[in-house]
Design an enzyme around this catalytic site. Sequence first.
Site, mmCIF file in Angstrom:
data_model
loop_
_atom_site.group_PDB
_atom_site.id
_atom_site.type_symbol
_atom_site.label_atom_id
_atom_site.label_comp_id
_atom_site.label_asym_id
_atom_site.label_seq_id
_atom_site.Cartn_x
_atom_site.Cartn_y
_atom_site.Cartn_z
ATOM 1 N N HIS A 189 0.825 -1.118 -0.130
ATOM 2 C CA HIS A 189 -0.040 0.236 -0.069
ATOM 3 C C HIS A 189 0.873 1.157 -0.104
ATOM 4 O O HIS A 189 0.580 2.277 -0.616
ATOM 5 C CB HIS A 189 -0.780 -0.010 1.116
ATOM 6 C CG HIS A 189 -1.949 -0.825 1.132
ATOM 7 N ND1 HIS A 189 -2.601 -1.505 2.043
ATOM 8 C CD2 HIS A 189 -2.778 -1.129 0.256
ATOM 9 C CE1 HIS A 189 -3.654 -2.033 1.802
ATOM 10 N NE2 HIS A 189 -3.669 -1.900 0.659
ATOM 11 N N ARG A 297 -10.450 -4.152 -14.125
ATOM 12 C CA ARG A 297 -10.111 -5.458 -13.314
ATOM 13 C C ARG A 297 -11.271 -5.388 -12.265
ATOM 14 O O ARG A 297 -11.075 -4.786 -11.135
ATOM 15 C CB ARG A 297 -8.655 -5.186 -12.561
ATOM 16 C CG ARG A 297 -7.594 -5.370 -13.348
ATOM 17 C CD ARG A 297 -6.421 -5.147 -12.744
ATOM 18 N NE ARG A 297 -5.092 -5.757 -13.232
ATOM 19 C CZ ARG A 297 -4.194 -4.892 -13.934
ATOM 20 N NH1 ARG A 297 -4.311 -3.456 -13.552
ATOM 21 N NH2 ARG A 297 -3.237 -5.281 -14.397
ATOM 22 N N ARG A 333 -13.194 -6.731 -17.762
ATOM 23 C CA ARG A 333 -12.686 -8.337 -17.755
ATOM 24 C C ARG A 333 -13.322 -9.054 -16.551
ATOM 25 O O ARG A 333 -13.541 -8.523 -15.696
ATOM 26 C CB ARG A 333 -11.362 -8.044 -17.220
ATOM 27 C CG ARG A 333 -10.641 -9.626 -17.400
ATOM 28 C CD ARG A 333 -9.190 -9.553 -17.140
ATOM 29 N NE ARG A 333 -8.744 -8.857 -15.677
ATOM 30 C CZ ARG A 333 -7.578 -9.009 -15.240
ATOM 31 N NH1 ARG A 333 -6.491 -9.271 -16.098
ATOM 32 N NH2 ARG A 333 -7.162 -8.508 -14.165
ATOM 33 N N GLU A 432 -2.451 -14.270 -22.359
ATOM 34 C CA GLU A 432 -1.269 -14.204 -21.363
ATOM 35 C C GLU A 432 -0.667 -15.399 -20.770
ATOM 36 O O GLU A 432 0.108 -15.557 -19.907
ATOM 37 C CB GLU A 432 -2.020 -13.522 -20.224
ATOM 38 C CG GLU A 432 -3.237 -13.974 -19.539
ATOM 39 C CD GLU A 432 -3.835 -13.256 -18.467
ATOM 40 O OE1 GLU A 432 -3.214 -12.311 -17.828
ATOM 41 O OE2 GLU A 432 -5.232 -13.303 -18.364
ATOM 42 N N ASN A 455 2.000 -8.940 -18.127
ATOM 43 C CA ASN A 455 2.444 -9.286 -16.785
ATOM 44 C C ASN A 455 2.285 -10.825 -16.570
ATOM 45 O O ASN A 455 3.417 -11.484 -16.101
ATOM 46 C CB ASN A 455 1.508 -8.581 -15.723
ATOM 47 C CG ASN A 455 1.376 -7.181 -15.989
ATOM 48 O OD1 ASN A 455 2.139 -6.630 -16.440
ATOM 49 N ND2 ASN A 455 0.422 -6.797 -15.326
ATOM 50 N N ASP A 456 1.509 -11.467 -16.956
ATOM 51 C CA ASP A 456 1.227 -12.843 -16.784
ATOM 52 C C ASP A 456 1.997 -13.664 -18.023
ATOM 53 O O ASP A 456 2.802 -14.700 -17.566
ATOM 54 C CB ASP A 456 0.101 -13.477 -16.705
ATOM 55 C CG ASP A 456 -0.638 -13.240 -15.303
ATOM 56 O OD1 ASP A 456 0.159 -13.673 -14.379
ATOM 57 O OD2 ASP A 456 -1.689 -12.774 -15.150
ATOM 58 N N ARG A 466 5.932 -13.913 -10.698
ATOM 59 C CA ARG A 466 6.139 -12.489 -10.706
ATOM 60 C C ARG A 466 5.983 -11.692 -9.315
ATOM 61 O O ARG A 466 6.206 -10.555 -9.258
ATOM 62 C CB ARG A 466 4.862 -11.777 -11.789
ATOM 63 C CG ARG A 466 3.565 -11.839 -10.990
ATOM 64 C CD ARG A 466 2.623 -11.497 -11.990
ATOM 65 N NE ARG A 466 1.574 -10.505 -11.751
ATOM 66 C CZ ARG A 466 0.556 -10.083 -12.450
ATOM 67 N NH1 ARG A 466 0.054 -10.781 -13.356
ATOM 68 N NH2 ARG A 466 -0.225 -9.096 -12.417
ATOM 69 N N CYS A 503 -2.315 -4.749 -22.376
ATOM 70 C CA CYS A 503 -2.828 -3.988 -21.169
ATOM 71 C C CYS A 503 -1.857 -4.337 -20.092
ATOM 72 O O CYS A 503 -2.157 -3.901 -18.788
ATOM 73 C CB CYS A 503 -4.321 -4.501 -20.914
ATOM 74 S SG CYS A 503 -4.467 -6.207 -20.539
HETATM 75 C C1 PEP Z 1 -1.769 -9.102 -17.260
HETATM 76 O O1 PEP Z 1 -1.404 -10.101 -16.753
HETATM 77 O O2 PEP Z 1 -0.790 -8.547 -17.807
HETATM 78 C C2 PEP Z 1 -2.739 -8.322 -16.718
HETATM 79 C C3 PEP Z 1 -2.918 -7.163 -17.327
HETATM 80 O O3 PEP Z 1 -3.195 -8.943 -15.881
HETATM 81 P P1 PEP Z 1 -3.183 -8.708 -14.351
HETATM 82 O O4 PEP Z 1 -2.002 -7.722 -14.198
HETATM 83 O O5 PEP Z 1 -4.449 -8.146 -13.535
HETATM 84 O O6 PEP Z 1 -2.974 -10.252 -14.072
HETATM 85 MG MG MG Z 2 -2.917 -11.472 -15.757
#
Ligand code: PEP
Ligand code: MG
Length: 580
Positions: A189, A297, A333, A432, A455-456, A466, A503
Amino acid sequence: MIQGIGASAGIAIGRAFVLPNWEWELPEQKIDVADFAREFERVYEGIRTSKSEIEQIKDELREVVGSEETHIFDAHLAILDDPVFMNEIQGIIQRQYKAAEVAVKEAIDHFVTMFDLLDDEYMKERALDIKDVGNRLLKHLLGAPEITLPSDTQPFILIAKELSPSQLAHINPQHVLGIVTLAGSTTSHSAIMARALGVPLIVGIEAKLEEPIQTGQSLIIDGSDGKVFINPEQPVIDVYTELHRRQVEAKNRLHDIAGYRPVTPDGKMLSLAANISSFKELEIALSSGAHGVGLFRTEFLYMDRNRFPKEEEQYEVYRSVAEKLEGEPLVIRTLDVGGDKQLDYFELPEEDNPFLGYRAIRISLDRQDLFKTQLRAILRASHHGQVKLMYPLISSVEEVRAANRILEEAKRELELEGLPFDNGMKIGVMIEVPAAVMIADLLAEEVDFFSIGTNDLVQFTLAVDRMNEQISHLYEPYHPALLRMLRLTVEAAKRHGIKVGVCGELAGDLRALPLWLTLDVDELSMSSHSILQVKERLLCTSQAESREVVRQLYDCRTSTEILDRLIAFMEHIDNKTANG
Ligand code: PEP
Ligand code: MG
């Protein structure tokens, strides 16, 4: 130079101020049975004062960073109202004849240890909240003065063991140039608040420090790459002073471009949308000039409550966002819980590999009751704007078809009930998981658009968790494998004539822009704070020049080579812009 973890970008140059630890002297003598009522009343009084103090902090903070970040303090208020916390304190007073302050301290220690033991980042953050709010209560019981930061000296770089959201809330960015904490993580946070305040933050330097930093020492910190220089030499000071000057200049310039069209000098338009997780975040997104929302999200709607949100509650939120966007696109999503995102009231099984486990679309297809409720709410909201639907963590065509079957059922139900919805609502999938990349051509035949979740995708392609700090150096978005994955995905989308956006965090990384321009993606969706920076770069980066540099990237063998070329290209653009 000490290498920490950059948690909030920006350079700070100044002297260190080391925050003393918040340690208390507690009374040792036991109390009598006759004193119980008095001690209880002292705890209640302390809670009342703490609560009004927190409300005041919330008000002050709202003025500085907007209302979004103040929800952290709602969690503190909830702890003070929690009967479990109060029962623990009363129990210690009654069973062990201890004074109110000792009971509070022991209750805090009990819960913090309990949460800390759990191998779960989210619960560890809750431990930090309990410690923070508990210390506030303790401070009132002991009548101890607040540890204040100097305001009459030159602005300084704050050094602390760890920094709670309460402490951060008191920080005036005019006095605090930057922050370094020995512990902490980028997802805490406090890190989120530092980013919102625009204060550079570096965390996790404890293991790297050979001796403690002292108040008054000269420091330079760079929050974008986590570097801390203690007593830097003149050449380092010169380099960073210049970098800092450019950053300040750039920040001032950004405000002017919010209304500009996102287009390259050679005429390529690239839509810049926002990632949001609540209605409140939409304000910030719109003031940053976002063109719609590329990723809502929704899981955050399901958190901070004690049951699943009903269809009507979800519908209200989705509809408000859609209406506020006045016809600009909104990609919703479906629920993406599991992995690091947990719901207190929904018990997920203990798993050895939660990131590879029961999560996201897998839960939705298993719990069709919950899924259909969400789909009905999204469908109904589609009547009020340009709503699109997106499924997370797709790894097969069967999953898309199964999800679409439930969507069709939801549509039939709404029709029978006479509730309006957009029958042509566009359906997309997140790309992803590496499997989705490899079958992107097949998936493209099933849906209207792709959104690449880098990200994933990085985590699964490189087999690098991650959330795991120990291997964070292996989490390389510019790995040659990723470049190929991205190209495969976009080419498959183009061949099938469907739209493709990005994204994940990489969408907001300035270095990646030539890649998106060359691949010709349709949209980048990112944190609102990155939109203007990306737009600024877009305005001066031509698609033609990007193509030249990106062509060479596919010959590179390492992430370092790829990054070096992208950084050199950025410098080339900077020089060109500077020379007119
Ligand atoms: C991702 O995985 O890139 C993504 C946008 O989703 P999240 O970060 O919510 O897993
Ligand atoms: Mg993701």
